[in-house]
Scaffold this motif. Structure first.
Motif, short mmCIF file in Angstrom:
data_model
loop_
_atom_site.label_atom_id
_atom_site.label_comp_id
_atom_site.label_asym_id
_atom_site.label_seq_id
_atom_site.Cartn_x
_atom_site.Cartn_y
_atom_site.Cartn_z
N UNK A 223 0.84 -1.20 0.00
CA UNK A 223 0.00 0.00 0.00
C UNK A 223 0.88 1.24 0.00
N UNK A 224 0.44 2.25 -0.74
CA UNK A 224 1.19 3.50 -0.84
C UNK A 224 0.77 4.50 0.24
N UNK B 63 8.36 3.82 -9.75
CA UNK B 63 8.22 5.20 -9.32
C UNK B 63 7.34 5.42 -8.12
N UNK B 64 7.05 4.38 -7.34
CA UNK B 64 6.17 4.51 -6.19
C UNK B 64 6.87 5.08 -4.96
N UNK B 65 8.18 4.97 -4.92
CA UNK B 65 8.90 5.44 -3.74
C UNK B 65 8.71 4.47 -2.58
N UNK B 66 8.54 5.00 -1.36
CA UNK B 66 8.38 4.17 -0.17
C UNK B 66 6.94 3.70 -0.04
N UNK B 67 6.78 2.44 0.28
CA UNK B 67 5.45 1.83 0.42
C UNK B 67 5.44 0.93 1.66
N UNK B 68 4.22 0.62 2.14
CA UNK B 68 4.04 -0.33 3.24
C UNK B 68 3.89 -1.72 2.65
N UNK C 158 -7.16 7.37 2.70
CA UNK C 158 -6.44 8.32 1.84
C UNK C 158 -7.31 9.01 0.82
N UNK C 159 -8.64 8.79 0.85
CA UNK C 159 -9.53 9.36 -0.15
C UNK C 159 -10.28 10.59 0.34
#
Length: 242
Positions: free
Chosen positions: A191-192, A218-223, A238-239
């Motif tokens: 998950x981002x 290109x997502x970077x850091x994610x869980x 997040x919405x």
């Protein structure tokens, strides 16, 4: 231990005094704020509940008041120092009803009840714990430095474990609806955003970067969650849907 979440509205006299038509403007008025409150009622039947210190509004029934403690007072103090669980957390036992402090409109929560099986252990984000049955052991788990960067929950999580041969219950409050999902062996959840609010022992959590030097989508850091067990997820946080 059972609970009920009520939303209480103003009296008819309040609507009259404020010159508001209750039938047409019950939920919204263009110039005045209509005060609704949310309150949790906990019903006990020869059982007990542990609540946050200061969370009591009132209680009634054949109830006794105690202080939460285990056989390790140093651990109890450590949990209080590192999490929102206060030292000397109140415990109410017996038969009756416990009402928690009401929450004003704009601060309502979505409540999720989780059954904790015998010998099962959950980790929860510190700020979502509301109350639980009294047949648990409360602990604290320290987050890694990388995990604290991606979360606003501080450095510690609350850990709840049911006592041997007991089935416990915990109630969590989140700003958006949450649900429990199963993660099977060999599956992975990525998950981002911080959508996972709790998980059982057997789940491994990491906060890491996908790819290196621009590679990896290109997502970077994610869980990232791997292993086998249950997770408490809040998919819509997040919405901005509330």
């Amino acid at each position: 231990m059972e609970y009920l979440v009520k939303v209480l509205e103003p009296t008819d006299l309040w609507y009259l005094q404020n010159n508001i038509n209750k039938e047409t403007n019950k939920y919204y008025h263009p110039t005045k704020t209509i005060p609704f409150v949310q309150q949790v009622e906990i019903h006990l039947e020869n059982s007990g509940v542990i609540i946050q210190k200061g969370a009591l509004h009132r209680c009634v029934g054949r109830l006794s008041y105690e202080i939460y403690k285990t056989d390790n007072r140093l651990r109890d103090i450590w949990v209080a120092l590192t999490t929102d669980i206060e030292y000397n957390a109140p415990v109410y036992k017996g038969t009756g009803t416990v009402h928690l402090e009401p929450r004003q409109k704009g601060n309502f929560l979505h409540y999720t009840s989780i059954a904790i099986a015998d010998h099962e252990q959950w980790e929860f984000d510190d700020d979502i714990f509301q109350f639980c049955s009294d047949n648990v052991v409360v602990g604290a788990k320290r987050l890694k430095y990388r995990q604290t960067i991606g979360s606003s929950d501080g450095k510690w999580r609350i850990a709840l474990k049911a006592l041997p041969n007991k089935a416990a219950k915990a109630v969590l409050g989140t700003i958006t609806p949450a649900k429990v999902v199963e993660l099977n062996r060999g599956e992975i959840l990525i998950a981002d955003f911080d959508m996972v609010k709790g998980f059982t022992k057997g789940i491994v959590e990491d906060y890491r970067k996908l790819g290196h030097f621009g590679r990896g989508g290109g997502e970077g850091f994610v869980w990232v969650y791997e292993g086998e067990g249950r997770l408490l997820v809040s998919e819509t946080e997040g919405m901005g849907l509330g």
